[in-house]
Scaffold this motif. Structure first.
Motif, PDB file in Angstrom:
ATOM      1  N   PHE A 183      46.790  37.198  46.987  1.00 39.54           N
ATOM      2  CA  PHE A 183      46.321  36.914  45.622  1.00 39.54           C
ATOM      3  C   PHE A 183      45.206  37.845  45.169  1.00 39.54           C
ATOM      4  O   PHE A 183      44.287  37.413  44.483  1.00 39.54           O
ATOM      5  N   ASP A 184      45.208  39.087  45.563  1.00 37.79           N
ATOM      6  CA  ASP A 184      44.135  39.978  45.142  1.00 37.79           C
ATOM      7  C   ASP A 184      44.688  40.916  44.073  1.00 37.79           C
ATOM      8  O   ASP A 184      45.814  41.399  44.213  1.00 37.79           O
ATOM      9  N   PRO A 185      43.899  41.183  43.016  1.00 35.69           N
ATOM     10  CA  PRO A 185      44.453  42.057  41.975  1.00 35.69           C
ATOM     11  C   PRO A 185      44.851  43.424  42.506  1.00 35.69           C
ATOM     12  O   PRO A 185      45.727  44.096  41.949  1.00 35.69           O
ATOM     13  N   LYS A 186      44.204  43.853  43.620  1.00 32.00           N
ATOM     14  CA  LYS A 186      44.615  45.138  44.203  1.00 32.00           C
ATOM     15  C   LYS A 186      45.399  44.941  45.496  1.00 32.00           C
ATOM     16  O   LYS A 186      45.762  45.899  46.174  1.00 32.00           O
ATOM     17  N   GLY A 187      45.566  43.707  45.886  1.00 32.93           N
ATOM     18  CA  GLY A 187      46.296  43.432  47.120  1.00 32.93           C
ATOM     19  C   GLY A 187      45.457  43.645  48.373  1.00 32.93           C
ATOM     20  O   GLY A 187      45.975  43.632  49.490  1.00 32.93           O
ATOM     21  N   GLU A 188      44.136  43.831  48.198  1.00 31.82           N
ATOM     22  CA  GLU A 188      43.296  44.128  49.366  1.00 31.82           C
ATOM     23  C   GLU A 188      42.736  42.867  50.024  1.00 31.82           C
ATOM     24  O   GLU A 188      42.170  42.002  49.357  1.00 31.82           O
TER      25      GLU A 188
END
Ligand code: GLC
Ligand code: CA
Length: 599
Positions: free
Chosen positions: A188-193
């Motif tokens: 669920f991270d906007p950058k996928g990190e």
């Protein structure tokens, strides 16, 4: 005869009979949900358990019923609907998270494990609701989110202050001076990190889910004890079990290294294979679960082999798990739930459920579900939500769920054949998963149109829209403004209308739960797939102690033919979603029928 002797003989006889009666009632209570109604000789079934015979109804409290007009469902709302819930004929209710939370992931980010989320009410409201369920002989299972907490939990607030804070080891850290941390993907991270930099201590913390959901460090015995004492707190209140959120993720691959290439396309699989996951669950069993008569369900996307490690009785871990294999069918691999344009084949669907049945045929116990708070509405995804087929196909899918050799988990609103809302605009979504995937795809210059179309089928918010109680504004869910839009079809699709209609999905579901309760063959009977290669019809028999049932399910909007291999004219219809049943094997669109075969 001596009168005194006579008196004592009669007295002891009476006591003996009384105690024998008592024993037999106790036994019945322990082993059987409703034995007085069952039609199959119960004494011939080995290893009966109440949780195997239960139908579990899942309540998403935020969307069930709002009692105070703030637009958010709450515990008092649930309490006001207890009679409705009882009328469904279900045995257990699983409530999605109700503990204190800032709701970054709608309660799956807990900031206090021993308190009620303020939007949902107070501890008094909880006690009243629990009593209401128990008075109606319904058990209550709560959601335990122990892989991660909220970043607003006191533990994390402390831990991030300094590297020597007593709570530091409650989480996973990577110090800046050790270089860039090895890649971890966040769902669920906007950058996928999966690592988030925390400036106060010049280090990164691990979060498999959102930045506001830091993963707890289960290596630390103090963390485990905190979770166990929270569990005991709820069990001592009388709670009947836990559904355990991503329980297969709790053990991390420490010290963190690069993820082996074989898992590069499936991070979930890697996260679910941590070396100490079973050790921790066994400890939890020893320290907590073994002390209570409770039910446990692990959310664990496990392989069939590892599923046995979680649920086989001699492992002393959990009662049941649920996997993702069935609900993953029809998506492109490793995608953000992008629908495969070729769709899915019924033979693949049958193969998955048949393999999982076989997996537990001798040992362990299976579960079955088609929808939950992470999945879209079952009728849209697996049936057909076009007006003419919505009710029929929904009843057909309910028939499937209630006739498998597995504990069925049935999601709120599916009994009303509620369907996906299919938002056009990203602004309508409230779910962090949809919103952050949208951001990710946008920043990568990906295909947003394809994503938004797929979300109409796949997004989690589709099943989270409020329950449609009646035809009044907002479907009678709230007098205020609902936190998530109500499906506009509430004017025709609602509980009040279905109460009045004898053939409604609601009343059909009630008949199904009643039948499953009466007919233990549906719970324990041997499952055999029939007409395996049929792409239109899912057919199977269930057999127990000489009794044989046949279930026929037409998954298509057209008439389909099944080769049942038996003379159907001799079969007795127990339940079906059409008035008629044609004995030549022809099934009408989405026809479902449960038959008893004569010997
Ligand atoms: C589980 C929950 C899901 C949640 C996630 C993180 O998969 O079912 O709703 O977002 O874990 O807690
Ligand atoms: Ca409310």
């Amino acid at each position: 005869m001596n009168r005194k002797f006579y008196f004592y003989t009669v007295l002891s006889l009476i006591l003996l009979i009384a105690s024998a009666c008592q024993n037999s009632t106790n036994q019945t209570n322990q082993t059987n949900v409703n034995s007085n109604q069952t039609t199959t000789a119960s004494n011939e079934i080995p290893n009966r358990k109440w949780w195997k015979e239960a139908v579990v109804y899942q309540i998403y409290p935020r969307s069930f019923k709002d009692s105070n007009g703030d637009g958010i469902g709450d515990l008092k709302g649930i309490t006001s609907k207890l009679d409705y819930i009882k009328s469904l004929g279900i045995d257990v209710v699983w409530l999605n998270p109700i503990f204190s939370s800032p709701n970054d992931d709608m309660g799956y980010d807990v900031s206090d494990y021993q308190n009620i989320m303020k939007e949902f009410g107070t501890m008094e409201d909880f006690d009243e609701m629990l009593k209401g369920f128990h008075d109606r002989k319904i058990k209550v299972v709560l959601d335990l989110v122990a892989n991660h907490s909220s970043d607003e939990h006191k533990w994390f607030q402390e831990a991030k202050k300094s590297r020597d804070n007593p709570y530091r080891d409650y989480y996973h850290w990577w110090n800046e001076e050790d270089g860039t941390p090895p890649k971890r993907v966040s769902f669920f991270d906007p950058k996928g990190e999966g690592w988030k930099y925390s400036p106060e201590t010049k280090s990164y913390y691990l979060h498999y889910f959102s930045q506001k959901q830091p993963d707890l460090n289960w290596e630390n015995p103090k963390v485990r004890q905190e979770i166990y004492s929270a569990m005991k707190f709820w069990f001592d209140k009388g709670v009947d079990g836990f559904r355990m959120d991503v329980i297969h993720f709790i053990s991390k691959d420490k010290p963190f290294k690069e993820i082996p290439a074989e898992f590069k396309d499936d991070y979930g699989k890697f996260y679910g294979s941590g070396p100490k996951r079973h050790e921790y669950v066994q400890e939890m069993y020893r320290e907590v679960l073994s002390k209570y008569d409770v039910m446990t369900l692990g959310e664990a996307g496990a392989t069939q082999e590892d599923a046995h490690n979680y649920v086989d009785e001699d492992r002393h871990e959990l009662n049941m798990i649920y996997h993702y294999e069935g609900v993953s069918l029809g998506y492109l691999p490793n995608s953000k739930k992008i629908i495969d344009p070729k769709g899915w084949k019924l033979t693949d669907f049958k193969d998955i459920y048949t393999r999982w049945d076989k997996n537990f045929a001798e040992k362990g116990w299976n579960t079955v579900y088609l929808a939950n708070h992470d999945q879209p509405r079952m009728v849209t995804r697996w049936g057909n939500d076009a007006t003419e087929f919505r009710e029929l196909s929904s009843k057909m899918l309910s028939t499937f769920l209630l006739t498998q050799r597995a504990t069925p988990y049935y999601f709120q609103g599916d009994e009303l054949a509620m369907s996906n809302i299919k938002f056009d605009k990203i602004e309508d979504y409230r779910d962090i998963e949809s919103i952050n995937w949208y951001k990710q795809i946008k920043s990568e210059g990906g295909d947003l149109k394809q994503f938004m179309e797929s979300q109409k089928i796949a997004a989690r918010d589709n099943s989270r829209t409020p329950i449609q109680w009646d035809e009044t504004e907002n479907g009678g869910f709230t007098t205020g403004s609902p936190w998530l839009k109500v499906n506009p079809n509430y004017k025709t699709v609602n509980a009040a209308a279905q109460e009045k209609d004898e053939n409604s999905p609601l009343n059909y579901f009630r008949k199904l739960t009643e039948l499953r309760k009466k007919e233990l063959t549906l719970v324990y009977g041997k499952y055999t797939l029939v007409d395996k290669d049929n792409e239109n019809v899912y057919a199977y028999t269930r057999e127990l102690n000489g009794k044989k049932l046949l279930v026929l399910l037409n998954f298509k909007a057209t008439e389909s033919t099944v080769n049942a291999g038996v003379d159907l004219s001799k079969a007795k219809v127990l339940l079906g979603n059409y008035k008629d049943f044609s004995t030549d094997g022809k099934l009408k669109p989405y026809q479902a029928v449960i038959l008893e075969l004569s010997n």
